[in-house]
Design an enzyme around this catalytic site. Structure first.
Site, mmCIF file in Angstrom:
data_model
loop_
_atom_site.group_PDB
_atom_site.id
_atom_site.type_symbol
_atom_site.label_atom_id
_atom_site.label_comp_id
_atom_site.label_asym_id
_atom_site.label_seq_id
_atom_site.Cartn_x
_atom_site.Cartn_y
_atom_site.Cartn_z
ATOM 1 N N GLU A 6 15.316 -1.335 62.888
ATOM 2 C CA GLU A 6 15.174 -2.163 63.784
ATOM 3 C C GLU A 6 15.577 -1.391 65.522
ATOM 4 O OE1 GLU A 6 18.164 -5.349 61.967
ATOM 5 O OE2 GLU A 6 18.852 -3.433 60.663
ATOM 6 N N SER A 34 27.252 -2.506 55.774
ATOM 7 C CA SER A 34 27.692 -3.780 56.770
ATOM 8 C C SER A 34 29.555 -4.057 56.815
ATOM 9 C CB SER A 34 27.706 -4.802 56.634
ATOM 10 O OG SER A 34 28.368 -5.961 57.404
ATOM 11 N N LYS A 60 25.466 -4.994 51.516
ATOM 12 C CA LYS A 60 24.638 -4.557 52.803
ATOM 13 C C LYS A 60 24.337 -2.614 52.452
ATOM 14 C CE LYS A 60 22.474 -7.391 55.153
ATOM 15 N NZ LYS A 60 23.434 -8.310 56.037
ATOM 16 N N HIS A 85 -2.190 -12.970 58.464
ATOM 17 C CA HIS A 85 -1.363 -13.850 59.422
ATOM 18 C C HIS A 85 0.360 -13.881 58.576
ATOM 19 C CE1 HIS A 85 -4.570 -16.482 61.550
ATOM 20 N NE2 HIS A 85 -5.285 -15.520 59.533
#
Ligand code: ARG
Length: 475
Positions: free
Chosen positions: A289, A276, A282, A155
């Protein structure tokens, strides 16, 4: 004039040419189409359906066409619809009317099925090798992290500590099933449909087995209607590819989480991250992804293909031309992902101390306190309740189990003794899972030995199949 123009009195509408043509995408099959034609023409000569001289002219012409296509010198046109008719047209331009004998006893329907199978069996071997590379990268991280402990989750809540090696090996076995599925499907792909003709076979005395042997197929499709209608092998591939994508995407998700400041368990190498345009600080896990994101298109191709085939009557229907783009895209999508994955896993930095802290400053040893009480003859259910109270008390006092004094422990249960401190350390908790397939170090070492045997089995399979498909006839 079109190759099939005889029966027509009008030229095709230009939009129809554009709409029905597949040459934009099926030119990827050129190499396979020519291999198939070479095998076919050899067979036609061997069976004395055409003369040896004609066959030689055609074979040489096909080789010349192959070279031109490879060099980008051949003009492939929508008027000639697909790769099969474009090559036949180029052949006739090359050698003259005798080139028109190539298509004797053959249809584009068995021809396209053949090309798809030749393409896919190459792709299956290449993808298997790439899966093995990813497995070996995971294996390497496992062997280097046999003492690295991190929380295991259920979980997405910390549950019980596990070895990082155990976690890596989970993926090794997942990708092993993927590899096994690809290898198993290879047998069904590697059957020759050529000789099925348009649908019913052919009236020429061809030798289907001779064609199959030249192309190193394992056998021939048994029924001509099935041979030209069957795209199960495409669906099966897309389904197997979907499972590879599931597995990749789950690992991607973990990499994204682990590399966040919130987890801070791994750092992906700069070479596999991007920045970024606005926020200078970043470092984004874009590869992970995007691999996760591309799962969608692979599933989409599976659904698309199943839907295209649903309810199609036997035998060939033009609908089936829709089998190609999804298959090509899936092969290329997986190849792209797998090529990045092996080095990305291999170069990732494992932040062992952060992982350890996440285990030490946590209650993921609570099960072991309960198991300890069971060892003192408490029924598990009662032990569970006692430990629940201990944990609640710790949370209220802002303490962890190992912070409690022996008196505090004994307030909850008098049977607890000093040896409890040895039982509750992260190392002890991990090594207590000393069951086959468990996370104890020696059990993970067993998995590593098992995986090594699987790797060498995969390696020999790849070598065997690579040799088989490389032995394609030259003439
Ligand atoms: N381009 C076609 C395809 O990919 C080849 C087979 C065409 N056969 C036909 N009878 N029109 O499916």
């Amino acid at each position: 004039m079109k190759l099939w123009g005889g029966r027509f009195t009008k030229p095709t509408n230009e939009l129809v040419d554009e709409y029905t043509a597949s040459i934009r995408f099926d030119q990827k099959l050129a190499k396979y189409d020519i291999q198939g034609s070479l095998a076919h023409v050899n067979m036609l000569a061997k069976c004395e359906i055409i003369s040896k001289e004609d066959a030689e002219i055609i074979a040489e012409g096909l080789q010349a066409v192959a070279k031109k296509i490879e060099a980008g010198e051949a003009e492939l046109t929508e008027v000639n619809e697909d790769i099969h008719m474009n090559i036949e047209k180029l052949l006739i331009d090359e050698v003259g009317a005798v080139g028109g004998k190539l298509h004797t006893g053959r249809s584009r329907n068995d021809q396209v099925a053949l090309d798809m199978r030749l393409y896919l069996r190459d792709a299956l071997v290449a993808l298997s090798q790439q899966l093995l590379d990813v497995q070996q990268a995971l294996y390497k991280q496992a062997t280097e992290n046999l003492d690295t402990i991190l929380p295991g989750y259920t979980h997405l809540q910390r549950a019980q500590p596990v070895l990082f090696a155990h976690h890596m090996m989970a993926y090794v076995f997942m990708f092993q099933r993927d590899l096994d599925r690809l290898a198993d499907s290879f047998k069904r792909v590697n059957q020759s449909p050529l000789g099925a003709g348009a649908l019913a076979g052919t009236s020429f005395p061809i030798d289907r087995h001779y064609v199959a042997e030249q192309l190193n197929f394992d056998g021939i499709c048994d029924n001509s209607l099935d041979a030209v209608s069957d795209r199960d092998f495409v669906v099966e591939f897309l389904s197997n590819a979907s499972l590879v994508s599931v597995h990749l995407s789950r690992l991607c998700e973990e990499l994204v989480q682990w590399s966040s400041a919130e987890f801070n368990f791994v750092e992906l190498d700069d070479a596999f991250c991007t920045g970024s345009s606005m926020m200078p600080q970043k470092k984004n896990p874009d590869v992970a992804e995007l691999v996760r994101g591309k799962t969608g298109r692979v599933y989409g191709h599976l659904m698309g293909m199943l839907t295209t085939l649903k309810g199609l009557p036997l035998a060939y229907n033009k609908d089936m031309q829709e089998d190609k783009e999804g298959m090509f895209d899936t092969v290329e999508t997986l190849q792209g992902a797998l090529a990045l994955f092996a080095p990305m896993i291999e170069t990732m930095d494992i932040k062992k101390d952060n992982m350890y802290q996440a285990v030490a400053k946590d209650y993921s040893n609570a099960t072991d306190l309960a198991d300890y009480l069971v060892g003192k003859d408490l029924p598990f259910r009662e032990a569970h309740a006692v430990v629940g109270q201990v944990v609640l008390d710790c949370i209220n006092q802002n303490k962890y189990l190992l912070d409690l004094s022996i008196e505090e422990f004994q307030n909850f249960s008098p049977v607890i003794e000093k040896d409890i401190y040895d039982v509750l350390s992260p190392e002890a908790v991990v090594n207590a899972r000393n069951v086959a397939g468990g996370t104890a170090k020696n059990r993970v070492e067993e998995q590593i030995v098992t995986a090594e045997a699987l790797f060498s089995k995969s390696e020999s399979w790849i070598i065997k199949r690579k040799e088989q498909i490389a032995r394609i006839i030259e003439k």
